[in-house]
Motif scaffolding. Structure first.
Motif, PDB file in Angstrom:
ATOM      1  N   SER A  27       0.828  -1.213   0.000  1.00  0.00           N
ATOM      2  CA  SER A  27       0.000   0.000   0.000  1.00  0.00           C
ATOM      3  C   SER A  27       0.860   1.261   0.000  1.00  0.00           C
ATOM      4  N   GLU A  28       1.912   1.250   0.803  1.00  0.00           N
ATOM      5  CA  GLU A  28       2.810   2.403   0.844  1.00  0.00           C
ATOM      6  C   GLU A  28       3.500   2.601  -0.502  1.00  0.00           C
ATOM      7  N   ASN A  29       3.904   1.508  -1.143  1.00  0.00           N
ATOM      8  CA  ASN A  29       4.543   1.617  -2.449  1.00  0.00           C
ATOM      9  C   ASN A  29       3.606   2.235  -3.476  1.00  0.00           C
ATOM     10  N   ILE A  30       2.341   1.875  -3.407  1.00  0.00           N
ATOM     11  CA  ILE A  30       1.367   2.461  -4.332  1.00  0.00           C
ATOM     12  C   ILE A  30       1.278   3.968  -4.094  1.00  0.00           C
ATOM     13  N   ALA A  31       1.221   4.360  -2.827  1.00  0.00           N
ATOM     14  CA  ALA A  31       1.139   5.787  -2.502  1.00  0.00           C
ATOM     15  C   ALA A  31       2.396   6.532  -2.960  1.00  0.00           C
ATOM     16  N   TRP A  32       3.573   5.951  -2.691  1.00  0.00           N
ATOM     17  CA  TRP A  32       4.829   6.577  -3.112  1.00  0.00           C
ATOM     18  C   TRP A  32       4.882   6.675  -4.641  1.00  0.00           C
ATOM     19  N   GLY A  33       4.418   5.627  -5.315  1.00  0.00           N
ATOM     20  CA  GLY A  33       4.445   5.624  -6.774  1.00  0.00           C
ATOM     21  C   GLY A  33       3.571   6.710  -7.362  1.00  0.00           C
ATOM     22  N   ILE A  34       2.381   6.886  -6.817  1.00  0.00           N
ATOM     23  CA  ILE A  34       1.473   7.927  -7.308  1.00  0.00           C
ATOM     24  C   ILE A  34       2.038   9.313  -6.998  1.00  0.00           C
ATOM     25  N   ALA A  35       2.529   9.496  -5.774  1.00  0.00           N
ATOM     26  CA  ALA A  35       3.115  10.793  -5.408  1.00  0.00           C
ATOM     27  C   ALA A  35       4.337  11.091  -6.276  1.00  0.00           C
ATOM     28  N   GLY A  36       5.068  10.048  -6.647  1.00  0.00           N
ATOM     29  CA  GLY A  36       6.248  10.214  -7.490  1.00  0.00           C
ATOM     30  C   GLY A  36       5.924  10.719  -8.882  1.00  0.00           C
ATOM     31  N   LEU A  37       4.693  10.537  -9.320  1.00  0.00           N
ATOM     32  CA  LEU A  37       4.290  11.075 -10.611  1.00  0.00           C
ATOM     33  C   LEU A  37       4.350  12.605 -10.604  1.00  0.00           C
ATOM     34  N   PHE A  38       4.154  13.202  -9.434  1.00  0.00           N
ATOM     35  CA  PHE A  38       4.163  14.653  -9.304  1.00  0.00           C
ATOM     36  C   PHE A  38       5.513  15.195  -8.857  1.00  0.00           C
ATOM     37  N   PHE A  39       6.272  14.366  -8.123  1.00  0.00           N
ATOM     38  CA  PHE A  39       7.596  14.765  -7.646  1.00  0.00           C
ATOM     39  C   PHE A  39       8.462  13.511  -7.644  1.00  0.00           C
ATOM     40  N   PHE A  40       9.154  13.266  -8.775  1.00  0.00           N
ATOM     41  CA  PHE A  40       9.829  11.987  -9.013  1.00  0.00           C
ATOM     42  C   PHE A  40      10.824  11.535  -7.948  1.00  0.00           C
TER      43      PHE A  40
END
Length: 116
Positions: A66-79
């Motif tokens: 779940s955390e990886n999914i959140a980090w991955g989505i947030a990374g779309l905005f700030f890699f």
């Protein structure tokens, strides 16, 4: 000057957030000193404890996903946030070690004719 200020603010934040990218595995040894001296009751107690550990690791693995999914989505905005992804197999390593430990204890229990 404005760009320097943004970098000065974002760099420490990024470093702080990416420090959360997992933990080191701490697998249990399959054979331990004194295994052959365990009573049937001690073996049974340890097997129950191993199952509880495995259940907890399954929960940790789910949380990490779940955390990886959140980090991955947030990374779309700030890699740089992608550096916070937990790409380790910590839970998997620890589960395999616990299962191997359980098999060793079951073998010892059979040798001692434990009836559980």
């Amino acid at each position: 000057m404005n760009n320097f200020r943004i970098v000065a603010i974002m760099l420490p934040i990024t470093l702080l957030l990416t420090a959360c990218g997992g933990r080191d595995a701490d697998p249990v040894a399959s054979r331990q000193h004194g295994d052959d001296n365990l009573t049937c009751e001690q073996i049974q107690n340890e097997l129950v404890e191993i199952q509880a550990d495995i259940d907890a690791l399954i929960g940790e693995k789910s949380d990490a996903r779940s955390e990886n999914i959140a980090w991955g989505i947030a990374g779309l905005f700030f890699f740089p946030l992608w550096l916070g992804l937990d790409l380790t197999e910590t839970e998997q390593v620890e589960m395999r070690a616990a299962e191997k430990r359980g098999r060793v204890l079951e073998r010892i229990a059979r040798k001692k004719n434990c009836d559980f």
